[in-house]
Design an enzyme around this catalytic site. Structure first.
Site, PDB file in Angstrom:
ATOM      1  CB  THR A 116      -1.363   0.183   1.273  1.00 27.24           C
ATOM      2  OG1 THR A 116       0.134  -0.628   2.294  1.00 27.24           O
ATOM      3  CG2 THR A 116      -1.859  -1.157   1.226  1.00 27.24           C
TER       4      THR A 116
ATOM      5  CE  LYS B  40       0.387  -3.413   3.650  1.00 34.13           C
ATOM      6  NZ  LYS B  40      -0.098  -2.382   3.834  1.00 34.13           N
TER       7      LYS B  40
ATOM      8  CB  THR C  25       1.299  -4.169  13.980  1.00 32.18           C
ATOM      9  OG1 THR C  25       1.503  -4.771  15.104  1.00 32.18           O
ATOM     10  CG2 THR C  25       0.895  -2.956  13.111  1.00 32.18           C
TER      11      THR C  25
ATOM     12  CD  GLU D  81       2.006   5.129   6.453  1.00 33.78           C
ATOM     13  OE1 GLU D  81       1.479   4.671   5.612  1.00 33.78           O
ATOM     14  OE2 GLU D  81       1.919   5.971   7.391  1.00 33.78           O
TER      15      GLU D  81
ATOM     16  CG  ASN E 126       0.132   8.509   8.395  1.00 33.28           C
ATOM     17  OD1 ASN E 126      -0.679   6.925   8.373  1.00 33.28           O
ATOM     18  ND2 ASN E 126       1.494   8.265   8.403  1.00 33.28           N
TER      19      ASN E 126
END
Length: 394
Positions: free
Chosen positions: A146, A172, A183, A265, A389
């Site tokens: 993603t 991923k 997670t 991220e 985000n």
């Protein structure tokens, strides 16, 4: 041997662009297993677990023959309609695979709260099944991504009595990373022969020393899952090589877990928080996670600012009884910052700043004389994390 992604006997893979994502990226994947394969799986502990997690847990009671994975839509927070859609996707592919729908484990990852469209599944059944090949695992490693920037995969092989045993895994994960099981999504396959119970024992050990030791932002996803499948195609049984297999599985999961952190991220730093000297594993982990989750520590890491007071303050507010100030020693890599609760006489701001500028940093915290030690892997907190985000659904 650790190297390129290796084929595993008895497993086939396929991944296509089905239209779930809007950028023509690979987003619908299938993994099929030969007869006799056993599969174990662990899932998120988030009580708002996604529809595919609910369905996959139920389907694990059957003889699992395939994994069906979509990215771009989490099918989470979608209620009864989400469950119905998930069950329908299994039915769609069961017919083409000539298996029962409850022999398929479904997985989804992506945006929460959007209904899963069925058309991409209905319109691409034949294309996906016909594309199954033992050499397509790398495609699936792309198809499950993603916000990830890189693929995450690893293989290990070893020899028992002249027979090769191979393990290959993909994963991923980049954000919404905080272990509470595992997670992210990860799929690990091997040609070893093993019972489901044996696989669960091995998976539990491996997950707890890898995926349950990582955190980017402290958020536990609604869709997390990790599977381990054994095809019994190697002429080797797990009972013949328990230690070798467990060591290989531990290594694969650790490598994949650290890949997730390095691809966090907006991350610019890979950070190990290593805590020792307390009487229990749980206490060490409590301190480690308190430091790892501190926004002030994480932003200091991003700025390469040797603001050691933030680390010390995080240790002090951790929910652990019996920490004595005079027992606290803290190091940045090999540089001692705190000695017996006070700033080290050899510490300089220039030396601390030099260590903080490194892309990989170990914050080592000693809190006593006990031999217990645990590590957590985390990232810094950057401008890009906020941007990614903030714009995730844009």
């Amino acid at each position: 041997m650790i190297g390129d992604l290796l084929e595993v006997r008895g497993v086939k893979f396929a991944s296509i662009s089905s239209g779930i994502k809007q950028n023509n990226a690979l987003d619908l994947s299938l993994i099929s297993f030969t007869k006799g394969t056993q599969t174990a799986a662990v899932f998120t502990q988030n009580i708002f677990c996604a529809a595919p997690v609910i369905v996959a847990k139920n389907h694990l009671n059957s003889n699992v023959k395939a994994l069906l994975i979509n990215s771009g839509n989490a099918n989470a927070g979608t209620g009864q309609k989400g469950l119905e859609a998930c069950l329908k996707t299994c039915e769609i592919f069961a017919g083409k695979l000539d298996i029962n729908s409850d022999q398929i484990l479904p997985f989804s990852t992506g945006v929460i709260g959007q209904l899963l469209p069925l058309e991409p599944f209905e319109n691409n059944t034949e294309k996906l099944v016909d594309g199954l090949s033992s050499s397509n695992m790398s495609d699936v490693s792309k198809g499950i991504l993603t916000t990830d920037l890189v693929e995450k995969s690893c293989s290990i092989s070893f020899v028992i009595n002249g027979n090769n045993v191979t393990l290959s895994g993909i994963a991923k994960g980049s954000g919404m990373i905080r272990p509470d099981m595992a997670t992210m999504l990860s799929f690990i396959v091997s040609d070893i022969g093993a019972s489901k119970e044996e696989l669960y024992d091995c998976l539990d050990i491996a997950v707890n020393q890898s995926f349950n030791r990582i955190t980017v932002d402290g958020d536990t996803s609604t869709n997390d899952a990790c599977t381990l499948s054994a095809t019994d195609q190697s002429s080797v049984q797990l009972n013949d090589c328990k230690e070798e297999f467990q060591n290989a599985l531990n290594e694969i999961t650790k490598i994949l877990a650290q890949m997730i952190i390095k691809d966090g991220e907006g991350a610019t730093k890979f950070v190990e928080i290593k805590v020792g000297g307390l009487s229990s594993v749980d206490d060490c982990l409590e301190v480690a996670y308190t430091v790892a989750h501190s926004p002030l520590v994480k932003t200091a890491l991003f700025a390469s600012d040797a603001n050691w007071g933030r680390i010390l303050a995080a240790v002090g507010r951790s929910k652990v009884d019996g920490i004595s100030i005079e027992n606290i020693d803290i190091f940045l890599n090999d540089l001692q910052i705190i000695s017996s609760g006070e700033i080290s006489k050899d510490y300089t701001e220039a030396a601390g700043s030099l260590e903080m500028q490194k892309p990989e940093i170990t914050i080592r915290i000693s809190l006593g004389a006990a031999h217990t030690s645990e590590s957590v892997w985390t990232t810094d907190l950057s401008y890009d994390y906020v941007k990614i985000n903030a714009e995730y659904r844009s």
